[in-house]
Structures are given as structure tokens and as C-alpha cells.
Design an enzyme around this catalytic site. Sequence first.
Site, PDB file in Angstrom:
ATOM      1  N   GLY A  10     -26.928  38.090   0.238  1.00 38.90           N
ATOM      2  CA  GLY A  10     -26.033  37.302   1.092  1.00 38.90           C
ATOM      3  C   GLY A  10     -25.490  36.088   0.348  1.00 38.90           C
ATOM      4  N   ASP A 120     -26.917  25.137  13.243  1.00 41.22           N
ATOM      5  CA  ASP A 120     -26.476  24.109  14.197  1.00 41.22           C
ATOM      6  C   ASP A 120     -26.154  24.733  15.566  1.00 41.22           C
ATOM      7  OD1 ASP A 120     -24.361  25.449  12.873  1.00 41.22           O
ATOM      8  OD2 ASP A 120     -22.931  23.865  13.388  1.00 41.22           O
ATOM      9  N   TYR A 143     -26.755  34.560  19.650  1.00 46.49           N
ATOM     10  CA  TYR A 143     -27.051  34.270  18.239  1.00 46.49           C
ATOM     11  C   TYR A 143     -27.889  32.988  18.144  1.00 46.49           C
ATOM     12  CZ  TYR A 143     -26.229  32.324  13.571  1.00 46.49           C
ATOM     13  OH  TYR A 143     -26.397  31.738  12.332  1.00 46.49           O
ATOM     14  N   TRP A 168     -22.055  26.022   9.020  1.00 47.32           N
ATOM     15  CA  TRP A 168     -20.784  26.435   8.408  1.00 47.32           C
ATOM     16  C   TRP A 168     -20.952  26.737   6.912  1.00 47.32           C
ATOM     17  CZ3 TRP A 168     -16.359  22.862  10.696  1.00 47.32           C
ATOM     18  CH2 TRP A 168     -16.327  23.008  12.083  1.00 47.32           C
TER      19      TRP A 168
END
Length: 306
Positions: A10, A120, A143, A168
Site C-alpha cells: 500500500g 481522523d 469505515y 488524508w
Amino acid sequence: MRILITGANGQLGQDLQKECERRRIECVASDYIASSDSADRQTRLTTNQLLHMDITDLRAVKEITDQTKPDAIINCAAYNAVDKAEEDWRNAFSVNAIGPRNLAVTANEFRIPLMHFSTDYVFDGKKGSPYFVWDEPKPLSKYGQSKLYGEQLVSLFSNLCFVVRLSWVFGAGNTNFVKKVLEWSNDKEELKVVDDQISSPSYTVDLSGAIIDLLQTGAYGSYHMTNTGYCRRYEWAKYVLELTGWKGRIIPVKSTEFNTPAERPGFSAMDSFPLKKTIGYELPDWKDATKRFLKYLAEVKNEISD
Ligand SMILES: NC(=O)c1ccc[n+]([C@@H]2O[C@H](COP(=O)([O-])OP(=O)(O)OC[C@H]3O[C@@H](n4cnc5c(N)ncnc54)[C@H](OP(=O)(O)O)[C@@H]3O)[C@@H](O)[C@H]2O)c1
């Protein structure tokens, strides 16, 4: 030191491997890939390639940990499809909560530290100022719920654990917001981007350095780790497109315009205390990080066309 990295294919996993290489830390890279045949697993092990390891399979996690004898596990594996998770929540919970639990149980059995990452999106975004690690999570999406449950299980089952919330995330590897903005702008003259979601972009190169520094402190606990500063998604996209010299028009819109299955928090920037106190520095500003990532993408593109 030898580190077992899960989800190594990833975004974060890839840069973490590079960071380990830079620091001459041995790493065993594993990810969820096609072959689960144990003979093949052994071959991959000896040829130093990516090992197959599905973190939702407790037996495999224990077996591989026993074979590779790491000094620590860093879990980069995750189910990050925020909208898909609303329907496909069983898979999201398996990868984001049951998998981390398996790693925690195993890390405890082998008496080694576990570093796990959260998000977050465990917050509802209604606080109006950056969240501290001790603020109460209240996820708005499946999620977010699955990541929160993962945090709880890791803390419950592992004595030596770091739970590090990121936001992010962007870097090499899979898709991310910067790459999407570049793709969208390729064939469009007008781009609509939400301006009611605020958080901190976080570059995997910067995260990787701080992750290894944090691991080496042995100061287990909960942390928030992001690049410094925060912005609206619209501002981030605008900055990316300014740097690339795009001539189109970018329009700020409300999230409701896209009608996505999962609700996202409005303001989910996070305060880095006590990370800064623990590793002794803050990560670079998000604009600087974005600029370096675009430079990296341009270099890769040039290498391919050469
Ligand atoms: N991306 C973000 O914006 C963001 C924001 C906040 C927090 N985070 C957190 O930051 C961490 C790193 O995120 P990232 O963006 O680097 O994630 P990523 O690029 O999506 O990588 C996750 C990796 O885990 C693998 N994986 C999925 N299921 C697995 C399983 N059962 N066993 C083993 N590996 C499995 C994926 O494989 P496949 O690709 O084949 O599924 C992928 O290679 C995660 O904990 C994530 O939740 C990410």
C-alpha cells in the site's frame, strides 16, 4: 532490528520499506496477495520478496511471525474504501478490526511491539478545532466505526502498542486524492471539489521517518501524526493544480453535491501533541509535502518515458 510490515504494497507500506532500507533496518514485507500456499510462502521468504499474509487469518499471522521472528510489527494493512464500506461493512470490520486484533494477540504472544494506524474519520468533525488524542471519537461512517473498533481491540490485546491516527494519506502506491485530482484535470476544463471538509494532508515519506523514530522511542500509546497545517479539500486541489499549471476552473462545492454513501467529518484536523514532545519535531508543512510528491511523480513519469 527486523520489522514485519503488513499491507506493504500500500501507500504507507511502500515508503516504510524504503525508510527501513535507508536506515539499514531489515524488513519483512507482507501483503494480501494471491498465493496462500505455504510452500510458496516459504520460497518468497527465502527470496526476500513480498510474503503473502492475510491479517484476518490468525493462524497465518502467528505462523509467519514465528517463521520471520521480527522485533516489531507495523500494520499498514487496511480496508480504506470509505463509501464501499457502508455496504461491505463485514469486510471493512474484518480487515480494520479483526486483522489488527490478530496482530495484537500475536505481538503479545511473541512479546514484541505493534504499531497500528487509524484515522481522523473516527471523529464526527463537529468540534471546530483540532482534535486531541483524548477527545471522544464519534465516527459517522462504517469505515470510521471499523477503524475505531480496531483501535480498541489493539489496545485491549497488546501490551506494547502504538495506535497512530493519520489523515488524508498520499504517496506512491495506490490511488489518493492528489493522483485523482491530476487524473480529473487531465480531461476536464472545470473541476468541482468540496470545500466543507477540512483536515491535514499527510505524505507517506514524512510519515515513514516519524513512524520509525516513534517506534524507537518505546513510548507506547496513542498519537496523531500528520503533516503540519490543515486545509479544505478545495484548497488542496487548487494548490496541486496551480503547481502543475492547469488552466481550467476549479469550483468549490458542498459535500452534499456528491451525495456519497458515507458521511465524512467536516473538520477533522488533529493536534499532534504529544507526538512532537515524544519524537522532538513536527512533520513538514502540507504544502511542502505536496510539492515534493508532485516532483516525485514527475520524476517517475520521466523515467518511464526515457
Ligand atoms: N488513505 C488514507 O487517506 C488514510 C487516511 C487516514 C488513515 N489511513 C490509514 O493509514 C494506514 C495506511 O493507509 P494506506 O493509504 O497506505 O493504505 P492502502 O494504500 O490502501 O494500503 C493498504 C494495503 O493493505 C492491503 N490489505 C487489504 N486487506 C488486507 C488483508 N486482509 N491482509 C493484508 N493486507 C491487506 C491492501 O491490499 P489491496 O490493495 O490488495 O486490498 C493494501 O496493499 C491504514 O491504516 C489506513 O486506514 C489512511
